[in-house]
Design a protein around this motif. Structure first.
Motif, PDB file in Angstrom:
ATOM      1  N   GLU A   1       0.718  -1.350   0.020  1.00 16.11           N
ATOM      2  CA  GLU A   1       0.181  -0.193  -0.120  1.00 16.11           C
ATOM      3  C   GLU A   1       0.802   1.220   0.153  1.00 16.11           C
ATOM      4  O   GLU A   1       1.567   1.756   0.995  1.00 16.11           O
TER       5      GLU A   1
ATOM      6  N   LYS B   1       0.153   0.255 -11.434  1.00 16.73           N
ATOM      7  CA  LYS B   1      -0.133   0.713 -10.215  1.00 16.73           C
ATOM      8  C   LYS B   1      -1.889   0.327 -10.128  1.00 16.73           C
ATOM      9  O   LYS B   1      -2.400   1.090 -10.791  1.00 16.73           O
ATOM     10  N   TYR B   2      -2.098  -0.065  -8.962  1.00 14.67           N
ATOM     11  CA  TYR B   2      -3.633  -0.235  -9.029  1.00 14.67           C
ATOM     12  C   TYR B   2      -4.488   0.689  -8.094  1.00 14.67           C
ATOM     13  O   TYR B   2      -3.687   1.099  -6.864  1.00 14.67           O
ATOM     14  N   GLU B   3      -5.630   1.236  -8.355  1.00 10.81           N
ATOM     15  CA  GLU B   3      -6.329   2.027  -7.641  1.00 10.81           C
ATOM     16  C   GLU B   3      -7.071   1.462  -6.309  1.00 10.81           C
ATOM     17  O   GLU B   3      -7.343   2.345  -5.618  1.00 10.81           O
ATOM     18  N   SER B   4      -7.087   0.366  -6.223  1.00  7.60           N
ATOM     19  CA  SER B   4      -7.499  -0.301  -5.044  1.00  7.60           C
ATOM     20  C   SER B   4      -6.857  -1.499  -4.730  1.00  7.60           C
ATOM     21  O   SER B   4      -6.344  -2.049  -5.654  1.00  7.60           O
TER      22      SER B   4
ATOM     23  N   LYS C   1      -0.051   4.352  -1.318  1.00  7.14           N
ATOM     24  CA  LYS C   1      -1.030   5.522  -0.921  1.00  7.14           C
ATOM     25  C   LYS C   1      -2.470   4.637  -0.756  1.00  7.14           C
ATOM     26  O   LYS C   1      -2.515   3.556  -1.050  1.00  7.14           O
ATOM     27  N   LYS C   2      -3.277   5.300  -0.214  1.00  6.42           N
ATOM     28  CA  LYS C   2      -4.666   4.752  -0.115  1.00  6.42           C
ATOM     29  C   LYS C   2      -5.147   4.567  -1.495  1.00  6.42           C
ATOM     30  O   LYS C   2      -6.036   3.626  -1.420  1.00  6.42           O
ATOM     31  N   THR C   3      -4.722   5.019  -2.309  1.00  8.00           N
ATOM     32  CA  THR C   3      -5.222   4.931  -3.793  1.00  8.00           C
ATOM     33  C   THR C   3      -4.466   4.375  -4.761  1.00  8.00           C
ATOM     34  O   THR C   3      -4.330   4.596  -5.873  1.00  8.00           O
ATOM     35  N   ASN C   4      -3.168   3.618  -4.227  1.00  7.59           N
ATOM     36  CA  ASN C   4      -2.094   3.295  -5.025  1.00  7.59           C
ATOM     37  C   ASN C   4      -1.404   1.940  -4.428  1.00  7.59           C
ATOM     38  O   ASN C   4      -0.970   2.072  -3.217  1.00  7.59           O
TER      39      ASN C   4
END
Length: 228
Positions: A175, A193-196, A177-180
């Motif tokens: 993790e 890089k995944y958004e979730s 970032k929270k969205t990365n």
């Protein structure tokens, strides 16, 4: 995406219509007067609609195309070509007299009629098989396995990383970032890089389950089997 919305078909269709001067070769009317379609003059077993030489196709208006195929749709002699799960009930079955709203679409062809996108039941009936039913069962089973993997209690969280072992491989999702989220399988870090977290888990499952990871490791001679 519908098979008839795929870029291969759109490009092929445009090439055929352009080669016929944007006119129906039967009645001579233009694209400004009628809806133009591509008619396959022959049908080759196992070929998708765009896998033909343009010499084997011609431009017909919707009316001439319907006349070319006759009035009554054949009930036998259909061949299964491919499938698609659109993810939602957004299409209509093209089988004559059906018209049901469908999610799972099956492309079938007939040498004297052409191509249809139909639902599971119509595909089985027209091809006199259980191809669609079996493939749908396989897809449903795959989705169920994926969901169990995503929600598995085997996932461990440690210092910003989600960890699990699947088959022979160590899977790590960091993790950032929270969205990365960054996915690593067998010490191979994904460039994506995944958004979730769920998307990263889905990718991990698909990569391992599909066999593409094994192919990549074998091609690059990366060891993954346990040494005896």
């Amino acid at each position: 995406m519908s098979l008839y919305n795929r870029k291969e078909w759109i490009e092929f269709r445009e090439n055929v219509i352009e080669s016929d001067g944007y006119n129906c070769v039967r009645c001579g009317r233009s694209k400004n007067e009628v809806i133009l379609q591509v008619h396959h003059k022959i049908y080759l077993k196992g070929k998708l609609p765009w896998e033909y030489g343009t010499v084997n196709c011609e431009t017909l208006c919707k009316g001439c195309h319907a006349a070319e195929h006759g009035i009554i749709q054949p009930k036998i002699g259909w061949e299964f070509l491919g499938q698609e799960d659109s993810g939602e009930f957004s299409s209509d079955c093209e089988n004559s007299g059906c018209g049901a709203t469908i999610r799972h679409k099956y492309l079938i062809s007939h040498p004297n009629w052409g191509f249809l996108e139909v639902g599971t039941v119509c595909c089985d009936n027209l091809t006199d098989s259980q191809i669609a039913s079996n493939k749908r069962e396989t897809m449903n089973r795959y989705r169920s396995r994926k969901m169990r993997f995503i929600k598995s209690k085997r996932w461990k969280y440690n210092e910003g990383k989600y960890l699990i072992k699947q088959n022979l491989f160590e899977v790590e999702i960091e993790e950032i970032k929270k969205t990365n989220f960054q996915l690593t399988i067998h010490k191979l870090k994904s460039k994506v890089k995944y958004e979730s977290l769920e998307l990263a888990k889905e990718s991990a499952f698909d990569t391992i389950e599909s066999g593409t990871l094994y192919e990549y490791l074998d091609k690059h001679e990366i060891e993954y089997r346990k040494k005896k």
